[in-house]
Design an enzyme around this catalytic site. Structure first.
Site, mmCIF file in Angstrom:
data_model
loop_
_atom_site.group_PDB
_atom_site.id
_atom_site.type_symbol
_atom_site.label_atom_id
_atom_site.label_comp_id
_atom_site.label_asym_id
_atom_site.label_seq_id
_atom_site.Cartn_x
_atom_site.Cartn_y
_atom_site.Cartn_z
ATOM 1 N N THR A 165 0.884 -1.165 0.000
ATOM 2 C CA THR A 165 0.000 0.000 0.000
ATOM 3 C C THR A 165 0.920 1.212 0.000
ATOM 4 O O THR A 165 2.121 1.072 0.207
ATOM 5 C CB THR A 165 -0.834 -0.010 1.313
ATOM 6 O OG1 THR A 165 -1.560 -1.228 1.382
ATOM 7 C CG2 THR A 165 -1.796 1.153 1.383
ATOM 8 N N ARG A 193 -12.582 -8.156 -2.515
ATOM 9 C CA ARG A 193 -11.872 -8.130 -1.229
ATOM 10 C C ARG A 193 -11.453 -6.699 -0.895
ATOM 11 O O ARG A 193 -10.913 -5.978 -1.720
ATOM 12 C CB ARG A 193 -10.636 -9.022 -1.299
ATOM 13 C CG ARG A 193 -9.755 -9.000 -0.043
ATOM 14 C CD ARG A 193 -8.561 -8.080 -0.194
ATOM 15 N NE ARG A 193 -7.631 -8.167 0.944
ATOM 16 C CZ ARG A 193 -6.571 -7.385 1.101
ATOM 17 N NH1 ARG A 193 -6.287 -6.463 0.196
ATOM 18 N NH2 ARG A 193 -5.782 -7.516 2.153
ATOM 19 N N GLY A 217 0.885 -3.948 4.395
ATOM 20 C CA GLY A 217 1.116 -5.392 4.504
ATOM 21 C C GLY A 217 -0.192 -6.152 4.517
ATOM 22 O O GLY A 217 -1.127 -5.837 3.778
ATOM 23 N N GLY A 219 -3.432 -6.715 5.409
ATOM 24 C CA GLY A 219 -4.510 -5.941 6.016
ATOM 25 C C GLY A 219 -5.498 -6.772 6.796
ATOM 26 O O GLY A 219 -6.177 -6.257 7.696
#
Length: 326
Positions: A165, A193, A217, A219
């Site tokens: 992210t 998702r 990372g 989530g």
């Protein structure tokens, strides 16, 4: 003043820092910084060029939060628009809602005239095609996309596919704190998702009275632990930013089953202190920091804290079984 962003924010943090030096507000500065990352061809986990889902479609998520009003804007599962962070910002400014997903998010983006573009680029398309040709069963290829996807989602927990992210945290000279996130999410994810990036309180949270936190990372872990809100709440309870992050890491130790992988926690307080911790991290995990005393933003190593001995992303996904002893 301070800006903290993750490793993916390298191209955007100079823009945000320059705006802060010219007296921009925190939210304006980091929106501009994230937009640069969304356009960066070298970043393959955010915006244009991000990894697709199991059906070969790029779905984007983003969020912003103003710590002085506690207003938020979050967008999830958006297709075909190149700057989800700005769409999230416009949601904050123009709607009474906090979160839009899927068709509703796309409708809003169209209504405000947001930029459109082709998100799936050749490198991502080619990688998806290799996966499809090599991993999908012949009987499922014949009926694609009307085929069962569950088993492929579990097998796609691949350490070589990006799950990252971009996150920006900022304190401006007026003592406003803000956060922003943007991502294409987990490569080969199940369609629809949502990770933690658009989930306020999981992937990011900002409160100008105390501080802000944002995570990258896996989530799934920070959603379960409410990590970003927890860090800020621990600071509200009187903990330092260091102690607050430690306590949030301890919360993660209680997670059982599901995806236990790598998460990096980025945090700042309202005095300009910060801490970045890579849970189950690797030696090359780093983040970017800008302070007014710096000539340019600097890369810093993240502090590594190991909470599990194995790396489940290299193994098939495991469900948790609840028992009286759990």
């Amino acid at each position: 003043m301070i800006i903290v962003c993750n490793n993916e924010g390298k191209s955007g943090i100079p823009v945000a820092a320059g705006m802060l030096e010219r007296d921009a507000l925190a939210l304006d500065a980091i929106e501009a910084g994230v937009r640069v990352v969304e356009d960066d061809p070298e970043v393959r986990t955010v915006g244009t060029g991000g990894w697709p889902n199991l059906l070969g479609e790029v779905e984007l998520d983003a969020s912003v939060m103003c710590g002085s009003t506690l207003r938020t804007g979050a967008i999830g599962g958006l297709k075909g628009y190149t700057h989800p962070v700005s769409i999230a910002r416009q949601l904050l400014e123009r709607l009474p809602h906090e979160f839009l997903v899927g068709d509703g998010a796309a409708r809003f983006a169209h209504e405000i005239g947001a930029e459109t573009g082709q998100l799936l680029r050749p490198h991502s398309s080619a990688a998806w095609q290799r996966w499809f040709d090599g991993e999908v069963k012949a009987e499922h290829r014949a009926t694609w996309p009307d085929a069962p996807l569950i088993e492929y989602c579990h097998n796609a927990v691949d350490p070589e596919i990006g799950k990252d992210t971009t996150v920006f945290l900022c304190l401006d000279r007026h003592q406003h704190i803000a956060s922003a996130t943007s991502t294409s999410g987990w490569g080969w994810k199940y369609p629809g998702r949502l990770g933690d990036s658009p989930v306020i309180g999981a992937g990011s949270y900002a409160d100008s009275r105390y501080g802000a936190c944002a995570c990258t990372g896996a989530g799934e872990m920070t959603i379960r632990a409410g990590t970003a809100r927890a860090v800020v709440l621990y600071m509200k309870m009187g903990m330092s930013v260091r102690q607050a992050v430690d306590e949030a890491v301890n919360d993660m130790r209680a997670l059982k089953g599901g995806l236990i992988s790598r998460v990096t926690i980025h945090a700042i307080d309202n005095k300009g202190n910060h801490r970045t911790v890579a849970v189950n991290g690797l030696p090359d995990n780093h983040y970017w920091l800008w302070l007014p005393t710096m000539k340019a933003p600097e890369a810093r190593p993240a502090e590594i804290i190991q909470i599990s001995e194995e790396h489940p992303q290299n193994k098939p996904f495991a469900m948790a079984v609840y028992t009286k002893e759990s």
